[in-house]
Design an enzyme around this catalytic site. Sequence first.
Site, PDB file in Angstrom:
ATOM      1  N   LYS A  44      13.911   6.910  56.020  1.00  0.00           N
ATOM      2  CA  LYS A  44      14.696   7.932  55.301  1.00  0.00           C
ATOM      3  C   LYS A  44      14.929   9.168  56.167  1.00  0.00           C
ATOM      4  CE  LYS A  44      12.174   8.506  51.514  1.00  0.00           C
ATOM      5  NZ  LYS A  44      11.815   8.942  50.130  1.00  0.00           N
ATOM      6  N   LYS A  46      12.752  11.199  57.100  1.00  0.00           N
ATOM      7  CA  LYS A  46      11.914  12.268  56.549  1.00  0.00           C
ATOM      8  C   LYS A  46      10.534  12.139  57.178  1.00  0.00           C
ATOM      9  CE  LYS A  46      12.975  13.876  51.942  1.00  0.00           C
ATOM     10  NZ  LYS A  46      12.572  13.888  50.539  1.00  0.00           N
TER      11      LYS A  46
HETATM   12  N1  C2G Z   1      13.501  16.699  42.674  1.00  0.00           N
HETATM   13  C1  C2G Z   1      13.949  17.533  41.655  1.00  0.00           C
HETATM   14  N2  C2G Z   1      14.072  18.854  41.883  1.00  0.00           N
HETATM   15  C2  C2G Z   1      13.744  19.383  43.087  1.00  0.00           C
HETATM   16  C3  C2G Z   1      13.267  18.543  44.125  1.00  0.00           C
HETATM   17  C4  C2G Z   1      13.147  17.190  43.888  1.00  0.00           C
HETATM   18  O1  C2G Z   1      14.248  17.061  40.540  1.00  0.00           O
HETATM   19  N3  C2G Z   1      13.893  20.726  43.270  1.00  0.00           N
HETATM   20  C5  C2G Z   1      13.386  15.253  42.400  1.00  0.00           C
HETATM   21  C6  C2G Z   1      14.285  14.419  43.305  1.00  0.00           C
HETATM   22  O2  C2G Z   1      15.621  14.377  42.778  1.00  0.00           O
HETATM   23  C7  C2G Z   1      13.597  13.053  43.232  1.00  0.00           C
HETATM   24  C8  C2G Z   1      12.109  13.426  43.081  1.00  0.00           C
HETATM   25  O3  C2G Z   1      12.079  14.816  42.673  1.00  0.00           O
HETATM   26  O4  C2G Z   1      14.017  12.353  42.055  1.00  0.00           O
HETATM   27  C9  C2G Z   1      11.341  13.274  44.369  1.00  0.00           C
HETATM   28  O5  C2G Z   1      11.989  14.048  45.362  1.00  0.00           O
HETATM   29  P1  C2G Z   1      11.761  13.625  46.915  1.00  0.00           P
HETATM   30  O6  C2G Z   1      10.316  13.485  47.170  1.00  0.00           O
HETATM   31  O7  C2G Z   1      12.602  14.538  47.758  1.00  0.00           O
HETATM   32  O8  C2G Z   1      12.410  12.169  46.887  1.00  0.00           O
HETATM   33  P2  C2G Z   1      13.439  11.549  47.947  1.00  0.00           P
HETATM   34  O9  C2G Z   1      12.992  11.834  49.329  1.00  0.00           O
HETATM   35  O10 C2G Z   1      14.780  11.959  47.504  1.00  0.00           O
HETATM   36  O11 C2G Z   1      13.176   9.970  47.762  1.00  0.00           O
HETATM   37  O12 C2G Z   1      14.218   5.488  46.779  1.00  0.00           O
HETATM   38  C10 C2G Z   1      14.382   6.833  46.402  1.00  0.00           C
HETATM   39  C11 C2G Z   1      13.817   7.767  47.420  1.00  0.00           C
HETATM   40  O13 C2G Z   1      12.479   7.406  47.762  1.00  0.00           O
HETATM   41  C12 C2G Z   1      13.869   9.189  46.884  1.00  0.00           C
END
Ligand code: C2G
Length: 129
Positions: A44, A46
């Site tokens: 990803k 990340k």
């Molecule tokens: N999120 C949120 N508000 C934020 C930050 C994050 O609602 N201010 C939500 C994201 O939309 C996601 C969840 O928290 O649904 C986890 O965020 P991340 O850890 O950034 O997830 P991500 O890297 O987007 O991974 O297969 C899907 C991926 O693994 C998602």
Amino acid sequence: MKKVITYGTFDLLHWGHINLLKRAKDLGDYLIVGLSADEFNAIKHKEAYHSYENRKLILEAIKYVDEVIPEKSWDQKVKDVVENKVDIFVMGDDWKGEFDFLKDYCDVVYLPRTEGVSTTKIKEDLFSV
Ligand code: C2G
């Protein structure tokens, strides 16, 4: 029992994550989190500050979370939904539309992101100190 699943890295856990997990759990009775493995984070593009094991430990301490499973690929969601008999798939709306293919297997819900907080912003703010 209505089962819900969501996925993410959940690094440097913050209230945006908690808001997402709470609303996801409120949609059912049992919440599974597919937690991105360190090697999947690399896919990803990340890099989590905390290791998978420590991010898992933190998530398992959250009252909304019932189970944590590893997320190792983009392709495991259908298998996870079917094998775990999941009723609802939930993601923040930054992913809106990306997982609509799951509608053949379960309900798909995109929830509004929590504004004003993100792991990236935390890192940037701390780095600039
Ligand atoms: N999120 C949120 N508000 C934020 C930050 C994050 O609602 N201010 C939500 C994201 O939309 C996601 C969840 O928290 O649904 C986890 O965020 P991340 O850890 O950034 O997830 P991500 O890297 O987007 O991974 O297969 C899907 C991926 O693994 C998602």
